[in-house]
Design a protein around this motif. Structure first.
Motif, PDB file in Angstrom:
ATOM      1  N   LEU A  85      -3.893   4.505  -6.322  1.00 27.06           N
ATOM      2  CA  LEU A  85      -4.145   3.068  -6.361  1.00 27.06           C
ATOM      3  C   LEU A  85      -5.198   2.674  -5.329  1.00 27.06           C
ATOM      4  O   LEU A  85      -6.115   1.897  -5.628  1.00 27.06           O
ATOM      5  CB  LEU A  85      -2.848   2.297  -6.124  1.00 27.06           C
ATOM      6  N   VAL A 140      -6.915  -0.792  -5.615  1.00 22.20           N
ATOM      7  CA  VAL A 140      -5.753  -1.621  -5.918  1.00 22.20           C
ATOM      8  C   VAL A 140      -4.956  -1.785  -4.632  1.00 22.20           C
ATOM      9  O   VAL A 140      -4.657  -0.803  -3.953  1.00 22.20           O
ATOM     10  CB  VAL A 140      -4.879  -0.962  -7.014  1.00 22.20           C
ATOM     11  N   ASP A 141      -4.634  -3.020  -4.299  1.00 21.70           N
ATOM     12  CA  ASP A 141      -3.844  -3.318  -3.105  1.00 21.70           C
ATOM     13  C   ASP A 141      -2.368  -3.103  -3.437  1.00 21.70           C
ATOM     14  O   ASP A 141      -1.723  -3.961  -4.061  1.00 21.70           O
ATOM     15  CB  ASP A 141      -4.109  -4.755  -2.665  1.00 21.70           C
ATOM     16  N   PHE A 142      -1.834  -1.959  -3.029  1.00 19.14           N
ATOM     17  CA  PHE A 142      -0.455  -1.607  -3.355  1.00 19.14           C
ATOM     18  C   PHE A 142       0.534  -2.656  -2.874  1.00 19.14           C
ATOM     19  O   PHE A 142       1.443  -3.044  -3.610  1.00 19.14           O
ATOM     20  CB  PHE A 142      -0.105  -0.232  -2.760  1.00 19.14           C
ATOM     21  N   GLU A 183       0.165  -5.842  -2.239  1.00 19.18           N
ATOM     22  CA  GLU A 183       0.068  -7.066  -3.030  1.00 19.18           C
ATOM     23  C   GLU A 183       0.704  -6.868  -4.410  1.00 19.18           C
ATOM     24  O   GLU A 183       1.430  -7.740  -4.905  1.00 19.18           O
ATOM     25  CB  GLU A 183      -1.391  -7.506  -3.170  1.00 19.18           C
ATOM     26  N   GLU A 184       0.440  -5.743  -5.020  1.00 21.41           N
ATOM     27  CA  GLU A 184       1.013  -5.467  -6.335  1.00 21.41           C
ATOM     28  C   GLU A 184       2.523  -5.262  -6.260  1.00 21.41           C
ATOM     29  O   GLU A 184       3.257  -5.642  -7.184  1.00 21.41           O
ATOM     30  CB  GLU A 184       0.335  -4.254  -6.971  1.00 21.41           C
ATOM     31  N   LYS A 226       4.477  -6.838  -4.179  1.00 15.19           N
ATOM     32  CA  LYS A 226       5.009  -8.196  -4.077  1.00 15.19           C
ATOM     33  C   LYS A 226       5.099  -8.845  -5.461  1.00 15.19           C
ATOM     34  O   LYS A 226       6.112  -9.472  -5.800  1.00 15.19           O
ATOM     35  CB  LYS A 226       4.141  -9.052  -3.151  1.00 15.19           C
ATOM     36  N   LYS A 227       4.036  -8.691  -6.253  1.00 13.84           N
ATOM     37  CA  LYS A 227       4.035  -9.242  -7.611  1.00 13.84           C
ATOM     38  C   LYS A 227       5.142  -8.609  -8.448  1.00 13.84           C
ATOM     39  O   LYS A 227       5.822  -9.291  -9.225  1.00 13.84           O
ATOM     40  CB  LYS A 227       2.687  -9.001  -8.287  1.00 13.84           C
ATOM     41  N   ASN A 228       5.319  -7.305  -8.289  1.00 13.60           N
ATOM     42  CA  ASN A 228       6.340  -6.610  -9.055  1.00 13.60           C
ATOM     43  C   ASN A 228       7.734  -7.075  -8.662  1.00 13.60           C
ATOM     44  O   ASN A 228       8.621  -7.208  -9.524  1.00 13.60           O
ATOM     45  CB  ASN A 228       6.195  -5.099  -8.885  1.00 13.60           C
ATOM     46  N   HIS A 271       8.417 -10.269 -10.370  1.00 13.63           N
ATOM     47  CA  HIS A 271       8.670  -9.965 -11.777  1.00 13.63           C
ATOM     48  C   HIS A 271      10.091  -9.437 -11.971  1.00 13.63           C
ATOM     49  O   HIS A 271      10.820  -9.884 -12.869  1.00 13.63           O
ATOM     50  CB  HIS A 271       7.636  -8.950 -12.279  1.00 13.63           C
TER      51      HIS A 271
END
Length: 89
Positions: A66, A71-73, A75-76, A78-80, A83
């Motif tokens: 990533l 890709v900012d792991f 940040e992703e 946090k989004k996950n 979700h």
């Protein structure tokens, strides 16, 4: 956390294991290798320091992939989490 991820990525790059010619297939193959090593460590030793190290290696291959593709792991992740918290099973 981002600093730790970047430091790990840079250490792998400095060893020549990741460079500008590293492909997605290279990462996928490395993931498979590390997953196998983790499975073998578990089969041989159960939940042990060796198994933990192999699991970390497997995780870091994915995070390094990533990072390599910008890709900012964190940040992703946090989004996950958002979700996952809002999913209805």
């Amino acid at each position: 956390m981002n600093q730790l991820i970047l430091k790990h990525y840079q250490s792998i790059c400095s060893r020549g294991l990741i460079n500008d010619k590293t492909t997605m297939i290279d990462f996928i193959n490395k993931q498979a290798e590390e997953d196998l090593e983790a499975n073998l460590a578990y089969q041989a030793l159960g939940i042990s320091p060796e198994w933990v190290q192999e699991e970390i290696d497997a995780i870091m291959v994915r995070i390094n992939k990533l990072t390599h593709y910008n890709v900012d792991f964190v940040e992703e992740l946090k989004k996950n989490l958002i979700h996952q918290e809002t999913m209805e099973d």
